[in-house]
Structure formats: structure tokens, C-alpha cells
Design an enzyme around this catalytic site. Structure first.
Site, PDB file in Angstrom:
ATOM      1  N   ASP A 164     -22.393   6.771 -22.434  1.00 16.91           N
ATOM      2  CA  ASP A 164     -23.594   6.972 -23.240  1.00 16.91           C
ATOM      3  C   ASP A 164     -23.211   6.761 -24.706  1.00 16.91           C
ATOM      4  OD1 ASP A 164     -25.805   7.867 -24.622  1.00 16.91           O
ATOM      5  OD2 ASP A 164     -26.019   9.743 -23.518  1.00 16.91           O
ATOM      6  N   GLU A 166     -24.179   6.946 -27.757  1.00 14.05           N
ATOM      7  CA  GLU A 166     -24.996   7.536 -28.806  1.00 14.05           C
ATOM      8  C   GLU A 166     -24.127   8.456 -29.663  1.00 14.05           C
ATOM      9  OE1 GLU A 166     -29.252   8.565 -27.483  1.00 14.05           O
ATOM     10  OE2 GLU A 166     -27.999   9.054 -25.747  1.00 14.05           O
TER      11      GLU A 166
END
Length: 305
Positions: A164, A166
């Protein structure tokens, strides 16, 4: 416009259709020896659990009223981090106390799920320190991080890793911006280290758009990729078969039941093999879960505390 903010709500408005058919999700090996799960026809269901607040064991509390199969096939520990290591000037794997507790207590937090036939994977997320999956300074540093990941999977008996990209905040601590080679090096090394395990992609961030470099394309090394925007339909921009993609994404308790039902129906009608959910907590979410299981599997869900 979608807002790519993970903590804690993503919403979007898309036109949704409601038709029924079925698709069978892809599978991957790994983890502890599992008792045969009750048979289930339909997409692979994924549940992210924020372990800072909730127990992984919640994933195993939902079964189908018809046949008794697990509602969820994959449980995602959310989340470990990639932190900046000043000595190597590259990313290093970090577990906050809550994630570390889940791993240290695998016998009571992970094995019960695996014994039900549920795969358990570890999500890895940026931590605002400038290090991410897309800016390793060399192939060696990418391979070193890949080994940290695969060693963790082996040590704690996990079934795989979820990426992920982010909150890396590329550029912090004097780090570089994303480059074309890093994620390809990382994925190539990780798949070589753990050929039988799950590698999934939360389809967001610089890494997700940098899957090819120097004649090497790592797309086929992923088992799954999913839409990161809850309450929406968005086909991940990665060339995997439909059986390995989740264009639907719902936040349990945050996405309306009618929207969840429509997204599930569209998943089936358009032949996709994965259905993503986020933020399963310790409340009785039978109504929220049944909203999509009725469409995915033709059955309501049961909750066993």
C-alpha cells in the site's frame, strides 16, 4: 473527485448496476496447516483489519448461513510500515506495538484464522518518513527490504504481503522522488524469495504505476490487485485476469448497505473474482456483511461472537 485518504473513509459516487452471475477467485498457498473450509462458490472476499483498534479474530466470526463457509477468504493485518533508515538511506520494515503484538501472538491471533482456511497477509504502508517502495537507492537496498518482508512471512507463518504505497511522503529526510526501477527490483526479489505466497497490490501511489523497468514487467508476479476507494467501482489499472481483480471496495459500516449490495452484484455480473472490504471491527456487522454476501454467494451471513 476521489480523495486518496486511507484513515479512515474513502467515498465516491459511481453509477452501479445490479445483476447476478458468479466468478471464482484465484487462490494462493501458504501459512499454517488449515482444516478444509466449507465449500463456497463465488469471488474471494478480503477483509482489512485496523489492528490498532480491532482484533484479527473478527474475520473468522462470519460464515454463510447457507452451507457454513467462511465469508472472508483473506484477512489483511493493517498495517506494518516502511520507515527510513538513516544508516542505509533506504526503507526498513517497522512494526508498531499493535502490529508487533499480533505477530508475537500468532498462535492466538493468526493461527485460528488459518485453521479455518483463511489466509492472513501483512499490509505494508508508508510512514511519512520519505521511504517508500518506489525510491530505493539501489537494487541491493530493494532486495534487502524484500528479504525483511519474506523473513517476516516465514518467521510468523504468514500467507503473504500486501503493498500500500501511501503516506511515504517521498522527499522527507532528504530522500529521492519515486524512480522507475525500485518497485520492479523489490517485487522481483520478493517473488523469488516466496514463490508460493500471496503478494497483493492496493492499487494506489507511485509504486502501483511503476511495474515495468529494463524489459522486466512484474505484473504477473501479483496474485491480486484491488481498488483503494471505498464505496466505488474502479477496475485496477494492472493487466491481471478478472479473477484476480477487485474493482469494488467497501468500508464495512461506512459504505451503505445498498451500495455494498450493488457493488457485489456488479462484481458477479461482470465476472470479477475478488471483493475488497475494509475496517472490519468487533461489532456485530451481520447486516452490513449480508448486504454483499447475498449478492456474492446467494446467502446471508451469520455472526458468531
Amino acid at each position: 473527485m476521489f480523495t486518496p485518504v486511507r484513515r479512515r473513509i474513502r467515498t465516491a459516487a459511481l453509477a452501479l448496476s445490479t445483476i447476478a452471475a458468479l466468478a471464482l477467485g484465484a487462490t494462493a498457498t501458504g501459512g499454517a496447516a488449515a482444516a478444509p473450509a466449507a465449500a463456497k462458490q463465488g469471488p474471494t472476499s478480503v477483509a482489512y483489519v485496523e489492528v490498532n483498534n480491532n482484533s484479527m479474530l473478527n474475520v473468522g466470526k462470519y460464515t454463510l448461513a447457507s452451507g457454513g463457509a467462511n465469508v472472508f477468504d483473506i484477512a489483511v493485518i493493517f498495517a506494518a510500515n516502511i520507515n527510513y533508515d538513516a544508516s542505509t538511506k533506504a526503507g526498513t520494515l517497522y512494526f508498531n506495538p499493535n502490529v508487533q503484538s499480533v505477530l508475537d501472538n500468532a498462535a492466538t491471533q493468526i493461527r485460528p484464522l488459518q485453521q479455518k482456511g483463511i489466509k492472513v497477509v501483512l499490509s505494508v504502508l508508508g510512514n511519512h518518513q520519505g521511504s517508500g517502495f518506489a525510491n530505493f537507492p539501489s537494487q541491493q537496498t530493494a532486495s534487502t527490504f524484500a528479504k525483511q518482508l519474506s523473513d517476516t512471512v516465514t518467521k510468523y507463518g504468514l500467507d503473504g504481503i500486501d503493498f500500500d504505497d501511501e503516506y511515504a511522503d517521498y522527499g522527507n529526510n532528504g530522500t529521492t522522488q519515486p524512480n522507475a526501477s525500485s518497485f520492479v527490483y523489490l517485487m522481483s526479489a520478493l517473488r523469488a524469495n516466496m514463490p508460493g505466497k500471496i503478494i497483493s497490490l492496493y492499487n494506489i501511489g507511485p509504486a502501483a504505476s511503476r511495474l515495468s523497468y529494463g524489459g522486466v514487467d512484474v505484473t504477473s508476479k501479483f496474485d491480486y490487485a484491488w481498488n483503494p476507494y471505498y464505496g466505488s467501482w474502479q477496475v485496477p489499472g494492472i493487466a491481471l485476469p478478472k479473477s484476480q481483480l477487485s474493482p469494488a471496495a467497501v468500508q464495512i459500516g461506512g459504505t451503505s448497505q445498498s451500495t455494498a449490495a450493488s457493488l457485489a452484484a456488479r462484481t458477479v455480473s461482470e465476472g470479477y473474482g475478488v471483493f475488497l472490504t475494509y475496517n472490519l471491527d468487533g461489532s456485530d456487522r451481520t447486516a452490513d456483511v449480508s448486504a454483499f454476501t447475498k449478492q456474492l454467494y446467494g446467502s446471508a451471513a451469520l455472526y458468531t461472537p
